[in-house]
Design a protein around this motif. Structure first.
Motif, PDB file in Angstrom:
ATOM      1  N   GLN A 108       0.855  -1.189   0.000  1.00  0.00           N
ATOM      2  CA  GLN A 108       0.000   0.000   0.000  1.00  0.00           C
ATOM      3  C   GLN A 108       0.890   1.238   0.000  1.00  0.00           C
ATOM      4  N   VAL A 109       0.473   2.238  -0.751  1.00  0.00           N
ATOM      5  CA  VAL A 109       1.186   3.511  -0.789  1.00  0.00           C
ATOM      6  C   VAL A 109       0.229   4.578  -0.300  1.00  0.00           C
ATOM      7  N   GLN A 110       0.707   5.443   0.589  1.00  0.00           N
ATOM      8  CA  GLN A 110      -0.115   6.519   1.098  1.00  0.00           C
ATOM      9  C   GLN A 110       0.329   7.820   0.455  1.00  0.00           C
ATOM     10  N   LEU A 111      -0.653   8.608   0.042  1.00  0.00           N
ATOM     11  CA  LEU A 111      -0.413   9.900  -0.581  1.00  0.00           C
ATOM     12  C   LEU A 111      -0.954  10.965   0.365  1.00  0.00           C
ATOM     13  N   ARG A 112      -0.155  11.993   0.612  1.00  0.00           N
ATOM     14  CA  ARG A 112      -0.571  13.052   1.547  1.00  0.00           C
ATOM     15  C   ARG A 112      -0.407  14.410   0.878  1.00  0.00           C
ATOM     16  N   MET A 113      -1.398  15.248   1.085  1.00  0.00           N
ATOM     17  CA  MET A 113      -1.378  16.615   0.576  1.00  0.00           C
ATOM     18  C   MET A 113      -1.510  17.553   1.767  1.00  0.00           C
ATOM     19  N   THR A 114      -0.661  18.584   1.829  1.00  0.00           N
ATOM     20  CA  THR A 114      -0.685  19.549   2.931  1.00  0.00           C
ATOM     21  C   THR A 114      -0.814  20.949   2.363  1.00  0.00           C
ATOM     22  N   VAL A 115      -1.682  21.742   2.980  1.00  0.00           N
ATOM     23  CA  VAL A 115      -1.924  23.106   2.531  1.00  0.00           C
ATOM     24  C   VAL A 115      -1.813  24.040   3.733  1.00  0.00           C
ATOM     25  N   ASN A 116      -1.068  25.113   3.572  1.00  0.00           N
ATOM     26  CA  ASN A 116      -0.942  26.146   4.601  1.00  0.00           C
ATOM     27  C   ASN A 116      -1.916  27.269   4.254  1.00  0.00           C
ATOM     28  N   ILE A 117      -2.781  27.636   5.196  1.00  0.00           N
ATOM     29  CA  ILE A 117      -3.808  28.652   4.947  1.00  0.00           C
ATOM     30  C   ILE A 117      -3.686  29.781   5.968  1.00  0.00           C
ATOM     31  N   ARG A 118      -3.786  31.006   5.457  1.00  0.00           N
ATOM     32  CA  ARG A 118      -3.869  32.205   6.293  1.00  0.00           C
ATOM     33  C   ARG A 118      -5.267  32.787   6.110  1.00  0.00           C
ATOM     34  N   PHE A 119      -5.953  33.013   7.232  1.00  0.00           N
ATOM     35  CA  PHE A 119      -7.334  33.500   7.197  1.00  0.00           C
ATOM     36  C   PHE A 119      -7.462  34.767   8.014  1.00  0.00           C
ATOM     37  N   THR A 120      -8.194  35.730   7.472  1.00  0.00           N
ATOM     38  CA  THR A 120      -8.467  36.975   8.187  1.00  0.00           C
ATOM     39  C   THR A 120      -9.948  37.310   8.039  1.00  0.00           C
ATOM     40  N   ASN A 121     -10.572  37.634   9.167  1.00  0.00           N
ATOM     41  CA  ASN A 121     -11.942  38.142   9.174  1.00  0.00           C
ATOM     42  C   ASN A 121     -11.850  39.584   9.637  1.00  0.00           C
ATOM     43  N   SER A 122     -11.974  40.541   8.719  1.00  0.00           N
ATOM     44  CA  SER A 122     -11.796  41.952   9.051  1.00  0.00           C
ATOM     45  C   SER A 122     -12.937  42.491   9.900  1.00  0.00           C
ATOM     46  N   LYS A 123     -14.059  41.817   9.932  1.00  0.00           N
ATOM     47  CA  LYS A 123     -15.208  42.277  10.721  1.00  0.00           C
ATOM     48  C   LYS A 123     -15.062  41.927  12.201  1.00  0.00           C
ATOM     49  N   THR A 124     -14.386  40.821  12.497  1.00  0.00           N
ATOM     50  CA  THR A 124     -14.216  40.404  13.891  1.00  0.00           C
ATOM     51  C   THR A 124     -12.769  40.510  14.353  1.00  0.00           C
ATOM     52  N   ASN A 125     -11.894  40.992  13.476  1.00  0.00           N
ATOM     53  CA  ASN A 125     -10.457  41.082  13.758  1.00  0.00           C
ATOM     54  C   ASN A 125      -9.855  39.728  14.138  1.00  0.00           C
ATOM     55  N   GLN A 126     -10.389  38.684  13.565  1.00  0.00           N
ATOM     56  CA  GLN A 126      -9.879  37.332  13.784  1.00  0.00           C
ATOM     57  C   GLN A 126      -8.912  37.003  12.653  1.00  0.00           C
TER      58      GLN A 126
END
Length: 171
Positions: A108-126
């Motif tokens: 068996q071969v396992q395939l992995r995908m990784t994504v780095n995400i930056r999120f900003t909510n300007s209404k809640t300053n999150q």
């Protein structure tokens, strides 16, 4: 004559409920957005920065990410100054042996995908930055090129669902 007055009223109510109830559609997306204050979303192109990658992966990921917000929210997608802002990059696309057969070869071969995400909510300053990943596996008797499109689609769906839940579903 008594049976008419006794059964006709409830029968009409039942018929009306069935008739009008079937015209209503319900959609449960899990999004918890205050549309009075949050109306737009900016989704930057998520570029492929993985050392190893598959060329169509970037386009598949970006299309799916935009589609999930278009289909499951009423947010208008904008190119700049969105109330919500998503940016990032695909940082990993790796395969490794998952299982070994009795003859000592990979089964068996396992395939992995990784994504780095930056999120900003300007209404809640999150704002936050997180990594999201998904894995899938395939039989080592198959060539990656034969199953890659299906596997990348599965991982893309999983990761974009994770991103959606983290940004607008409060999960």
């Amino acid at each position: 004559m008594i049976w008419k007055t006794k059964y006709v009223g409830p029968l009409l109510i039942l018929l009306a409920t069935l008739l009008f109830g079937s015209c209503i559609s319900y959609k449960f997306t899990g999004a918890s957005i205050d549309y009075a204050t949050t109306q737009t979303i900016q989704i930057d192109n998520i570029s492929n920065r993985a050392p190893y990658g598959w060329a169509p992966m970037e386009a598949m990921f970006n299309n799916r990410l935009r589609d999930i917000y278009a289909n499951q929210t009423r947010l208008r997608q904008v190119k700049r100054n969105g109330d919500l802002h998503i940016a990032g990059e695909i940082t990993g696309y790796d395969q490794f042996n998952k299982g070994i057969s009795a003859d000592g070869l990979s089964s068996q071969v396992q395939l992995r995908m990784t994504v780095n995400i930056r999120f900003t909510n300007s209404k809640t300053n999150q704002s936050w930055e997180r990594q999201f990943s998904a894995t899938t596996q395939y039989d080592s008797s198959q060539q990656l090129s034969a199953v890659q499109e299906r596997l990348v689609k599965e991982m893309t769906n999983d990761i974009t669902d994770q991103i959606f839940n983290a940004t607008v579903a409060d999960w």
